[in-house]
Design an enzyme around this catalytic site. Structure first.
Site: not given
Ligand code: EPZ
Length: 422
Positions: A22-23, A117, A122, A305, A397
């Site tokens: 998915k990701n 969420c 996020r 995850d 999802r």
């Molecule tokens: C991706 O989300 C995945 N989703 C998530 O999978 C996964 O948990 C996550 O990466 C971490 O591996 C997809 O790829 C569609 P991040 P993403 O940006 O890109 C903070 C699932 O269950 N952050 O690496 O949103 C954020 O709040 C989902 O399949 C900021 O603060 O994750 C979080 O605490 C859930 N500012 C951390 O970084 C930003 O601009 C990691 O977020 C971006 C992120």
């Protein structure tokens, strides 16, 4: 509301095949927006609600999207819209991945800020900071992002956190930028390499080096491309844990062993028994897992995850295990639901303290998000008696045909779609 009913306690047996990730699929689908009057052909695209949402978003921007089996063809016109639908973006955070390609290709983009969420606020501040550094004018007003740039400028960008989404958005934004963009402290998840491969197939020079640094040389145009989505490492590990928790004997096919190393290392430390082949992993029955300590980290660390699913497995281990969530602010909502099934999970700040119990008992529980739902399914498979998992919409999802796959492994599961809320 969709409900899954499980009669647990059956050791799972047989073989299950992993879906496309998915990701990986979501960012690669967004990358099709970089094409102008061209076609992207994508194979191994999973049948998931989130994939349907991304397809709907791309169609709303003017892309012709057609699925045949696990192949999806994207025919992208010369002009696309650059305002993303509020309804669709609010439905799925990953919709924010159209920001980079739209800004690169149209010079502008309007996008609702994705909501938070159940696992945290996020934000997308790192995405917007990087785009601003590349010369974009970004304004946030009334919950919308307004971004404009005549032509983005390539430059060195340092990510304060190895954000997966920020890495992906900035990689796509860099494709038509003037000069070279070097993004440092990037995410190193396998999904990043899958996106890099697609951009290369479009004619972009992308060096990832696999070391948390991505170099992209801007081009004037890109062309038709074909690509394949990598296997879903999180789904694969979820089924591995289903085998471990039920004392079963199962094989999970279509995996890339390097992508699931973190889980296998922890399971080995906990005393699980499995054998790994180049394209599959076979799980063998063991009595009880030993206690372990885990801290979730960006790849190649233990994946956040998989945190809920691993906590579910550790509820049946011996001793006391600790699982610290270091990536998201609050990813333990499901613990109270596990405790309704007889687990003993106490949350202390960002750490779950899991005291192993002899067994779990079926109960009615609610999924609060995708991976929390998966954890409750695993607990239901191992529990005595019947478990009803509500809000299965979350699970659909990210898990394709999970009921059918579990039935193939001998589980006693049934779905009640659209059940009345209790
Ligand atoms: C991706 O989300 C995945 N989703 C998530 O999978 C996964 O948990 C996550 O990466 C971490 O591996 C997809 O790829 C569609 P991040 P993403 O940006 O890109 C903070 C699932 O269950 N952050 O690496 O949103 C954020 O709040 C989902 O399949 C900021 O603060 O994750 C979080 O605490 C859930 N500012 C951390 O970084 C930003 O601009 C990691 O977020 C971006 C992120």
């Amino acid at each position: 509301m969709d409900v899954m009913k499980i009669s647990g306690g059956i050791p799972l047996k047989g073989t299950v095949r992993t879906q496309g990730a998915k990701n990986a699929a979501l960012p690669v689908m967004a990358a099709c927006l970089l094409l102008r009057g061209c076609r992207m052909t994508l194979d191994n695209v999973p049948g998931l609600h989130d994939v349907e949402t991304m397809m709907a978003l791309l169609r709303s921007l003017g892309v012709d999207v057609a699925r045949t089996g696990d192949r999806v063809v994207f025919d992208v016109p010369g002009e696309v819209a650059w305002e993303a639908s509020e309804h669709l973006v609010r439905k799925m955070r990953a919709s924010s991945l159209v920001l980079g390609p739209l800004l690169a290709r149209c010079g502008r983009a309007v996008l609702p800020l994705p909501g938070g969420c159940s696992i945290g606020s996020r934000p997308i501040d790192l995405h917007l900071k990087g785009l601003t550094q590349m010369g974009a004018r970004v304004e946030i007003k009334n919950g919308f992002v307004y971004a404009q740039a005549d032509r983005l400028r390539g430059r060195r960008i340092y990510l304060d956190f190895p954000s997966v989404g920020a890495t992906e958005n900035l990689m796509m934004a860099a494709v038509f930028a003037r000069g070279e963009t070097i993004i440092e402290n990037t995410a190193r998840e396998p999904e990043i390499e899958n996106l890099a491969e697609v951009l290369r197939n479009m004619g972009v020079r992308v060096d990832t080096e696999g070391t948390g640094c991505v170099r992209i040389r801007g081009v004037d145009g890109v062309h038709d491309c074909s690509a394949r989505v990598i296997p879903d490492r999180i789904e694969a590990c979820t089924y591995v844990l289903a085998g471990v928790m039920t004392g079963g004997d199962i094989t999970v096919e279509e995996i890339i062993p390097d992508h699931i190393d973190a889980l296998l290392a922890k399971l080995e430390e906990a005393g699980a028994s499995f054998s790994v082949k180049p394209n599959s992993v076979a799980v063998h029955p063991v009595k009880k897992l030993r206690q372990v300590s885990i801290r979730t980290m960006p790849f190649p660390g233990f994946p956040t995850d998989l945190q809920p699913q691993m906590v579910a497995a550790l509820t049946l281990s011996s001793g006391v295990s600790l699982v610290e969530e270091s990536v998201f602010q609050s990813r333990f909502l499901y613990a109270a639901e596990l405790n309704r099934m007889g687990a003993d999970v106490a949350i202390r700040g960002d750490t779950a303290v899991i005291r192993g119990v002899d067994g779990l008992d079926g109960a009615s529980v609610r999924a609060t998000d995708l991976r929390a739902g998966a954890a409750l399914i695993l607990a239901g498979l191992a529990a005595r008696g019947q478990t009803c998992i509500e809000n299965m919409e979350h699970v659909f999802r990210g898990y394709e045909a999970i009921d059918l796959k579990l039935k193939t492994l001998g589980a006693d599961v049934s779905l009640d779609m659209g059940a009345e809320t209790r």
